[in-house]
Scaffold this motif. Structure first.
Motif, mmCIF file in Angstrom:
data_model
loop_
_atom_site.group_PDB
_atom_site.id
_atom_site.type_symbol
_atom_site.label_atom_id
_atom_site.label_comp_id
_atom_site.label_asym_id
_atom_site.label_seq_id
_atom_site.Cartn_x
_atom_site.Cartn_y
_atom_site.Cartn_z
ATOM 1 N N PHE A 187 -23.617 -38.317 -8.675
ATOM 2 C CA PHE A 187 -23.734 -37.466 -10.096
ATOM 3 C C PHE A 187 -24.785 -36.553 -10.553
ATOM 4 O O PHE A 187 -24.576 -35.307 -10.780
ATOM 5 N N PHE A 188 -25.906 -37.333 -10.554
ATOM 6 C CA PHE A 188 -26.960 -36.423 -11.135
ATOM 7 C C PHE A 188 -27.520 -35.301 -10.074
ATOM 8 O O PHE A 188 -27.894 -34.420 -10.450
ATOM 9 N N ILE A 189 -27.341 -35.729 -8.843
ATOM 10 C CA ILE A 189 -27.607 -34.585 -7.911
ATOM 11 C C ILE A 189 -26.592 -33.513 -7.886
ATOM 12 O O ILE A 189 -26.818 -32.007 -7.520
ATOM 13 N N GLY A 190 -25.435 -33.747 -8.170
ATOM 14 C CA GLY A 190 -24.245 -32.633 -8.609
ATOM 15 C C GLY A 190 -24.481 -31.917 -9.884
ATOM 16 O O GLY A 190 -24.262 -30.727 -9.778
ATOM 17 N N VAL A 191 -24.746 -32.581 -10.521
ATOM 18 C CA VAL A 191 -24.906 -32.033 -12.273
ATOM 19 C C VAL A 191 -26.391 -31.142 -12.462
ATOM 20 O O VAL A 191 -26.346 -30.298 -12.965
ATOM 21 N N ILE A 192 -27.425 -31.813 -12.056
ATOM 22 C CA ILE A 192 -28.693 -31.533 -12.473
ATOM 23 C C ILE A 192 -28.773 -29.958 -12.102
ATOM 24 O O ILE A 192 -29.186 -28.933 -12.704
ATOM 25 N N PRO A 193 -28.721 -29.560 -10.890
ATOM 26 C CA PRO A 193 -29.022 -28.281 -10.321
ATOM 27 C C PRO A 193 -28.071 -27.296 -10.907
ATOM 28 O O PRO A 193 -28.542 -26.208 -11.512
ATOM 29 N N GLN A 194 -26.773 -27.762 -11.386
ATOM 30 C CA GLN A 194 -26.040 -26.511 -12.272
ATOM 31 C C GLN A 194 -26.637 -26.430 -13.491
ATOM 32 O O GLN A 194 -26.508 -25.384 -14.115
#
Length: 202
Positions: A187-194
């Motif tokens: 979840f964090f790998i998906g959200v943080i870059p965006q």
């Protein structure tokens, strides 16, 4: 019955379709004038590169004995597909998307590239973050940012995306494909870059 539904969720919301869904949604809600010819060319090109090409690469890797199944159950199996996916996303950024013309989509794919590279690094370090959750959470965040950027009320779509994200997480836990730690990391790998990249275009 429930078991079959939960298993099917992982197929319906497969990571490979998420970039294309992001592109389709962008063209659907964008208030900018984009000719149909350009729109169709971008959609077809991205579909070929992010959906059809990875499927062909998977069968090639399976023939070569680099992967055993589409589930990529071990971290070793993930390395080649994720590395090649990084190359594909780079190709999309260099050849298809222009930062000056489609800045939102450009940075959406930059975020996808960063998430994929992070997932690849974790695979090398023997940690199996959930690719399903990475892709769906990244798409969810992109939708949220677009609604703010274009000042468009899409509460219904965001509610649906929230349900889909939860359903995907439940499916991955139910099938024992991942544990809670791997889902949270995904979840964090998906959200943080965006979230980080939004400062460049919002």
């Amino acid at each position: 019955m429930i078991d079959r539904i939960l298993k099917s969720i992982s197929y319906i919301f497969h990571p490979l379709i998420m970039p294309l869904l992001g592109v389709l949604f962008y063209f659907y809600i964008s208030p900018r004038f984009i000719t149909e010819e350009v729109m169709h060319a971008k959609i077809i090109s991205i579909a070929i590169l992010t959906l059809i090409l990875p499927i062909l690469i998977f069968f090639l890797l399976k023939t070569l004995g680099k992967v055993e199944s589409i589930y990529l159950k071990t971290t070793n199996e993930r390395i080649y597909p994720l590395a090649l996916q990084c190359v594909i996303i780079l190709l999309v950024l260099v050849r298809i998307l222009s930062q000056s013309d489609l800045i939102e989509l450009y940075f959406f794919f930059v975020g996808i590239l960063i998430s994929t590279m992070a997932c690849l690094l974790l695979a090398v370090l023997r940690f199996k973050a959930s690719i399903h959750i990475i892709s769906v959470s990244g798409l969810f965040m992109f939708f949220i940012i677009l609604s703010i950027h274009f000042s468009i009320n899409i509460v219904g779509i965001l509610a649906l995306m929230s349900i889909i994200t939860g359903a995907v997480a439940t499916s991955r836990l139910h099938t024992k494909a991942h544990n809670t730690k791997e889902l949270v990391m995904g979840f964090f790998i998906g959200v943080i870059p965006q979230l980080i990249l939004v400062t460049y275009w919002l």
